[in-house]
Design a protein around this motif. Structure first.
Motif, PDB file in Angstrom:
ATOM      1  N   LEU A   1     -51.455   4.681 -57.514  1.00 50.30           N
ATOM      2  CA  LEU A   1     -50.332   4.580 -58.445  1.00 50.30           C
ATOM      3  C   LEU A   1     -50.692   3.838 -59.726  1.00 50.30           C
ATOM      4  CD1 LEU A   1     -47.414   3.960 -55.988  1.00 50.30           C
ATOM      5  CD2 LEU A   1     -47.597   5.790 -57.629  1.00 50.30           C
TER       6      LEU A   1
ATOM      7  N   LEU B   1     -42.256   1.918 -63.896  1.00 50.68           N
ATOM      8  CA  LEU B   1     -43.201   2.429 -62.907  1.00 50.68           C
ATOM      9  C   LEU B   1     -43.884   1.286 -62.158  1.00 50.68           C
ATOM     10  CD1 LEU B   1     -44.838   5.504 -64.581  1.00 50.68           C
ATOM     11  CD2 LEU B   1     -43.558   5.443 -62.481  1.00 50.68           C
TER      12      LEU B   1
ATOM     13  N   LEU C   1     -41.510   0.040 -59.603  1.00 51.41           N
ATOM     14  CA  LEU C   1     -41.489   0.954 -58.457  1.00 51.41           C
ATOM     15  C   LEU C   1     -42.721   0.756 -57.589  1.00 51.41           C
ATOM     16  CD1 LEU C   1     -40.348   4.393 -59.886  1.00 51.41           C
ATOM     17  CD2 LEU C   1     -39.245   3.087 -58.095  1.00 51.41           C
TER      18      LEU C   1
ATOM     19  N   ARG D   1     -42.422  -2.291 -55.431  1.00 53.91           N
ATOM     20  CA  ARG D   1     -41.538  -2.036 -54.295  1.00 53.91           C
ATOM     21  C   ARG D   1     -42.242  -1.209 -53.226  1.00 53.91           C
ATOM     22  NH1 ARG D   1     -35.569   0.046 -54.804  1.00 53.91           N
ATOM     23  NH2 ARG D   1     -34.688  -1.431 -56.265  1.00 53.91           N
ATOM     24  N   LEU D   2     -42.952  -0.164 -53.672  1.00 51.46           N
ATOM     25  CA  LEU D   2     -43.645   0.689 -52.702  1.00 51.46           C
ATOM     26  C   LEU D   2     -44.723  -0.096 -51.984  1.00 51.46           C
ATOM     27  CD1 LEU D   2     -43.979   4.024 -54.670  1.00 51.46           C
ATOM     28  CD2 LEU D   2     -42.850   3.739 -52.491  1.00 51.46           C
TER      29      LEU D   2
ATOM     30  N   ARG E   1     -43.438  -2.357 -49.325  1.00 46.79           N
ATOM     31  CA  ARG E   1     -42.901  -1.640 -48.176  1.00 46.79           C
ATOM     32  C   ARG E   1     -44.006  -1.023 -47.324  1.00 46.79           C
ATOM     33  NH1 ARG E   1     -37.433   0.100 -47.929  1.00 46.79           N
ATOM     34  NH2 ARG E   1     -37.200   1.524 -46.178  1.00 46.79           N
ATOM     35  N   TYR E   2     -45.039  -0.474 -47.991  1.00 52.26           N
ATOM     36  CA  TYR E   2     -46.032   0.304 -47.245  1.00 52.26           C
ATOM     37  C   TYR E   2     -47.433  -0.287 -47.271  1.00 52.26           C
ATOM     38  CZ  TYR E   2     -42.353   3.754 -47.311  1.00 52.26           C
ATOM     39  OH  TYR E   2     -41.163   4.393 -47.150  1.00 52.26           O
TER      40      TYR E   2
ATOM     41  N   ILE F   1     -50.396   7.341 -53.083  1.00 49.42           N
ATOM     42  CA  ILE F   1     -49.098   8.015 -53.034  1.00 49.42           C
ATOM     43  C   ILE F   1     -49.013   8.993 -51.867  1.00 49.42           C
ATOM     44  CG2 ILE F   1     -49.840   9.719 -54.769  1.00 49.42           C
ATOM     45  CD1 ILE F   1     -46.284   8.482 -54.596  1.00 49.42           C
TER      46      ILE F   1
ATOM     47  N   ILE G   1     -48.372   6.996 -48.773  1.00 47.93           N
ATOM     48  CA  ILE G   1     -46.989   6.508 -48.817  1.00 47.93           C
ATOM     49  C   ILE G   1     -46.020   7.625 -48.441  1.00 47.93           C
ATOM     50  CG2 ILE G   1     -45.183   5.694 -50.370  1.00 47.93           C
ATOM     51  CD1 ILE G   1     -47.344   4.188 -51.892  1.00 47.93           C
ATOM     52  N   ALA G   2     -46.279   8.825 -48.979  1.00 48.65           N
ATOM     53  CA  ALA G   2     -45.381   9.949 -48.679  1.00 48.65           C
ATOM     54  C   ALA G   2     -45.399  10.262 -47.186  1.00 48.65           C
ATOM     55  CB  ALA G   2     -45.797  11.173 -49.487  1.00 48.65           C
TER      56      ALA G   2
ATOM     57  N   ALA H   1     -43.468   7.583 -45.377  1.00 47.77           N
ATOM     58  CA  ALA H   1     -42.025   7.700 -45.611  1.00 47.77           C
ATOM     59  C   ALA H   1     -41.438   8.843 -44.796  1.00 47.77           C
ATOM     60  CB  ALA H   1     -41.747   7.923 -47.094  1.00 47.77           C
TER      61      ALA H   1
ATOM     62  N   VAL I   1     -32.726   5.471 -57.519  1.00 46.64           N
ATOM     63  CA  VAL I   1     -33.449   4.436 -56.784  1.00 46.64           C
ATOM     64  C   VAL I   1     -32.523   3.288 -56.378  1.00 46.64           C
ATOM     65  CG1 VAL I   1     -34.265   2.841 -58.565  1.00 46.64           C
ATOM     66  CG2 VAL I   1     -35.808   3.593 -56.755  1.00 46.64           C
TER      67      VAL I   1
ATOM     68  N   GLY J   1     -37.171   4.163 -48.259  1.00 43.68           N
ATOM     69  CA  GLY J   1     -38.495   4.666 -48.592  1.00 43.68           C
ATOM     70  C   GLY J   1     -38.453   6.046 -49.213  1.00 43.68           C
ATOM     71  N   HIS J   2     -37.560   6.902 -48.707  1.00 44.40           N
ATOM     72  CA  HIS J   2     -37.506   8.273 -49.205  1.00 44.40           C
ATOM     73  C   HIS J   2     -37.168   8.328 -50.687  1.00 44.40           C
ATOM     74  CE1 HIS J   2     -37.987  10.376 -45.469  1.00 44.40           C
ATOM     75  NE2 HIS J   2     -37.206   9.486 -44.899  1.00 44.40           N
TER      76      HIS J   2
ATOM     77  N   LEU K   1     -37.620   6.022 -52.870  1.00 44.19           N
ATOM     78  CA  LEU K   1     -38.723   5.458 -53.655  1.00 44.19           C
ATOM     79  C   LEU K   1     -39.814   6.495 -53.882  1.00 44.19           C
ATOM     80  CD1 LEU K   1     -39.224   1.852 -52.304  1.00 44.19           C
ATOM     81  CD2 LEU K   1     -38.622   2.535 -54.599  1.00 44.19           C
ATOM     82  N   VAL K   2     -40.189   7.191 -52.814  1.00 42.53           N
ATOM     83  CA  VAL K   2     -41.242   8.195 -52.941  1.00 42.53           C
ATOM     84  C   VAL K   2     -40.764   9.341 -53.846  1.00 42.53           C
ATOM     85  CG1 VAL K   2     -42.631   9.870 -51.706  1.00 42.53           C
ATOM     86  CG2 VAL K   2     -42.248   7.632 -50.733  1.00 42.53           C
TER      87      VAL K   2
ATOM     88  N   ILE L   1     -38.516   9.300 -56.153  1.00 34.93           N
ATOM     89  CA  ILE L   1     -38.363   8.950 -57.570  1.00 34.93           C
ATOM     90  C   ILE L   1     -39.725   8.760 -58.215  1.00 34.93           C
ATOM     91  CG2 ILE L   1     -38.205   6.435 -57.597  1.00 34.93           C
ATOM     92  CD1 ILE L   1     -35.919   8.879 -59.376  1.00 34.93           C
ATOM     93  N   THR L   2     -40.727   8.327 -57.444  1.00 30.54           N
ATOM     94  CA  THR L   2     -42.061   8.210 -58.040  1.00 30.54           C
ATOM     95  C   THR L   2     -42.566   9.594 -58.452  1.00 30.54           C
ATOM     96  OG1 THR L   2     -42.419   6.418 -56.502  1.00 30.54           O
ATOM     97  CG2 THR L   2     -44.321   7.182 -57.695  1.00 30.54           C
ATOM     98  N   ARG L   3     -42.389  10.574 -57.566  1.00 31.59           N
ATOM     99  CA  ARG L   3     -42.761  11.947 -57.924  1.00 31.59           C
ATOM    100  C   ARG L   3     -41.993  12.415 -59.154  1.00 31.59           C
ATOM    101  NH1 ARG L   3     -43.481  14.147 -52.456  1.00 31.59           N
ATOM    102  NH2 ARG L   3     -45.658  13.644 -52.028  1.00 31.59           N
TER     103      ARG L   3
ATOM    104  N   MET M   1     -40.631  10.644 -61.509  1.00 35.33           N
ATOM    105  CA  MET M   1     -41.063   9.998 -62.745  1.00 35.33           C
ATOM    106  C   MET M   1     -42.375  10.600 -63.240  1.00 35.33           C
ATOM    107  SD  MET M   1     -38.950   7.783 -63.716  1.00 35.33           S
ATOM    108  CE  MET M   1     -39.505   6.335 -64.551  1.00 35.33           C
TER     109      MET M   1
ATOM    110  N   LEU N   1     -42.543  12.256 -66.773  1.00 33.22           N
ATOM    111  CA  LEU N   1     -43.330  11.643 -67.839  1.00 33.22           C
ATOM    112  C   LEU N   1     -44.355  12.627 -68.364  1.00 33.22           C
ATOM    113  CD1 LEU N   1     -43.640   8.078 -66.461  1.00 33.22           C
ATOM    114  CD2 LEU N   1     -42.356   8.875 -68.401  1.00 33.22           C
TER     115      LEU N   1
END
Lengths: 123, 498
Positions: free
Chosen positions: A30, A95, A98, A101-102, A105-106, A111, A114-115, A118, B153, B158-159, B161-162, B164-166, B168, B172
């Motif tokens: 990330l 970002l 975020l 936070r990620l 948590r993980y 990514i 993490i996915a 999740a 968010v 967790g869902h 967060l993941v 919203i990262t995608r 973003m 962007l």
């Protein structure tokens, strides 16, 4: 080739843009993604700023009473760059928040991992 | 210039000021302020619509004290006013129907922030509808992205967060392309306001100068906006975001925010580059193919979902496909149908997301279809609303969806050969697929539960929320029955667009 050399700043900017968005899309880490985003945005600012600059002229601030247009560069691209910088700083901030936070948590920045983690959770 | 001429500006300002004050208010007060802002914008936009219907052409409104080629301005015509009215009406009804379950997703100290983000999103949508300046478009698209990120968010798991990262990352990337496109366009024309830009671009086309860069600019800006509006095959971020966000946010995101990008694209096509250039550069065919592919493939993906909210999210992607198919036909009738579809989809999809929440809620917060059996009896109004909204999605007569499909088919008939065939086949297949997954859902919410599941008792939905959903239902029926004047406004509005 001659054309590319004559527009050196623009060429560099477009190459940087390509590097930036490749990093943004393809890197799994990330933090690297965020760096890629910043490279991409900075490339556009280089592009804009180089367009506004005319060699031999000055920033459009009137000193010594010189008021002819031909003495100054176009200030609008610089204004656009400033606006763009504000936007990209706020996005970097969001970002990074975020990412924090990620990570809390993980405990990873990847990514894909993490996915996967999740997905195992309850929706 | 009368007072009403200022109303579009007032409505934008109202949202922003309300956003600032919401941060200082108590949370109940902030909710009321947000609700009244959306009502206020609805009233102001309705007045603007009434005013512009009496005018022959659109009118510019100077922002600041510098006149047109240098200063910033917004431009108000009947199509803009119609969109603003539609969007604010949908937002108002969604807020009434959805605000009461916000505490289930939004923690107490964040309620104010949530209200600010709703205000900010509405402000950005209004600016994108009215603005006449490409750089303002960029800035407010970014503001809208930030607002929608926060809207999603705010639900802390967790869902989201993941997802919203995608979201973003894709957004962007999209705004990077858009900004590069705008920078290049500024480089070859020296303008940012749309009218001078349009004149300069037509000049360039006539003289044959900068043909290559112009093509690149069109490709960059179109691609940027297409990614942001979840056009197939750039829809990867959409299903998770819509499925895991709080229901009210999903309604706002897929109903309202995704439409603003497409509206900007139509404006860019008509006002800046001109539809003739788009057609001669074959950009419309790309949009057409993507639209058709999206209609069919996203529907197939929707059928394969076992989670009702993901199914609706995929159906959103399919519906955006309809818009792009209309836009991709390149004729006025197609674009008209696309704009009408934007209004219909905004109304239908927001109420679908909200009624789905109610159905899930009375089924013990489970989203799989087999747990939803009998949900239509446990919450009768939500069941009725869902059924009617689903009928509009399928395109049953007397609903908005029917008029959209009819108009798309009619505008497709104007072509010969493969375009006509593709339009008709895509519409038929998509209708069939829609029928498969929506009617399957309707059947399963009205089926008696086979296994003995225990559904925990929940508080019934408040009366006002049910009333707001039924009002959206009336709006859908109105779009289906009284569509003639609206189509008229869209037709005459598009003429003043170029």
């Amino acid at each position: 080739m001659q054309l590319l050399y004559e527009n050196l700043e623009q060429t560099v900017a477009v190459i940087l843009f390509g590097i930036g968005f490749t990093i943004l899309l393809l890197q799994r880490n990330l933090i690297r993604k965020i760096i890629g985003l910043n490279i991409m945005d900075t490339a556009i600012y280089l592009f804009l700023a180089s367009m506004g600059y005319i060699s031999g002229r000055k920033a459009p601030i009137v000193v010594d009473g010189v008021t002819e247009v031909s003495a100054y560069i176009n200030p609008i691209p610089a204004g656009l760059v400033l606006t763009g910088i504000v936007v990209s700083v706020s996005f970097t901030g969001i970002l990074l928040a975020l990412t924090v936070r990620l990570y809390r948590r993980y405990n990873t920045l990847d990514i894909d991992v993490i996915a996967l983690l999740a997905k195992g959770e309850d929706a | 210039m009368s007072l009403v001429h200022n109303f579009p500006f007032f409505s934008i300002l109202l949202c922003m000021v309300a956003g600032i004050f919401s941060s200082m208010l108590k949370k109940e007060a902030a909710k009321w302020v947000t609700l009244s802002v959306s009502l206020g914008v609805l009233v102001l936009s309705a007045f603007t619509l009434h005013l512009t219907l009496g005018l022959d052409d659109n009118y510019p409104f100077m922002m600041g004290h510098v006149p047109a080629p240098w200063g910033n301005e917004i431009r108000i015509g009947r199509l803009e006013a119609l969109m603003a009215t539609g969007v604010s009406a949908v937002l108002f009804l969604s807020l009434i129907a959805g605000f009461y379950h916000a505490p289930a997703f939004v923690s107490e100290q964040k309620t104010n922030l949530y209200c600010i983000m709703v205000d900010l999103a509405l402000a950005a949508v209004l600016v994108l509808i009215y603005t006449n300046d490409l750089f303002t478009v960029y800035v407010f698209i970014e503001i809208m992205t930030i607002a929608s990120c926060a809207l999603v968010v705010v639900r802390q798991n967790g869902h989201t967060l993941v997802a919203i990262t995608r979201y973003m990352i894709m957004h962007l990337f999209g705004s990077g392309l858009l900004l590069l496109g705008i920078a290049m366009l500024y480089g070859i024309t020296g303008h940012l306001l749309m009218e001078p830009l349009g004149i300069a671009v037509r000049q360039l086309v006539l003289t044959g100068q900068y043909n290559g860069p112009l093509t690149v600019v069109i490709a960059l800006i179109t691609a940027g906006l297409a990614i942001k509006s979840a056009m197939f095959p750039f829809h990867g971020w959409a299903p998770d975001t819509y499925a895991f966000a709080p229901p009210l946010s999903s309604a706002i995101l897929s109903g309202i925010i995704s439409k603003a990008y497409i509206f900007v694209m139509i404006k860019f096509f008509y006002r800046v580059v001109g539809m003739e250039l788009i057609i001669s550069q074959q950009v419309h065919q790309f949009l057409f193919i993507c639209g058709v592919a999206g209609m069919i493939i996203a529907s197939v993906l929707a059928i394969s979902q076992r989670d009702i909210r993901r199914m609706i999210a995929y159906s959103s992607v399919a519906q955006i496909g309809y818009v792009y198919m209309g836009l991709g036909m390149g004729n006025t009738a197609g674009v008209e149908a696309a704009v009408f579809q934007m209004l219909v989809h905004a109304t239908v999809k927001s109420v679908l997301f909200l009624s789905t929440y109610e159905l899930i809620n009375v089924s013990g917060d489970r989203k799989r279809f087999r747990y939803l059996h009998g949900a239509g009896y446990r919450n009768v109004p939500a069941g009725i609303v869902f059924t009617f909204a689903a009928m509009s999605m399928v395109g049953i007569p007397f609903t908005g969806g029917f008029i959209v499909k009819l108009n798309l088919a009619i505008s497709g008939m104007a072509f010969g050969g493969w375009v006509r065939a593709l339009v008709l086949i895509a519409l038929a297949m998509s209708t069939l697929l829609n029928a498969v997954y929506f009617l399957h859902t309707v059947v399963s919410i009205y089926r008696r539960p086979t296994q003995e599941l225990v559904y925990p008792a929940v508080d019934p939905m408040p009366r006002y929320a049910a009333a707001a959903m039924l009002a959206s239902l009336l709006l859908i029926v109105y779009l289906g029955v009284g569509s003639e004047p609206i189509l008229q406004v869209i037709e005459t509005g598009l003429k003043t667009f170029s």
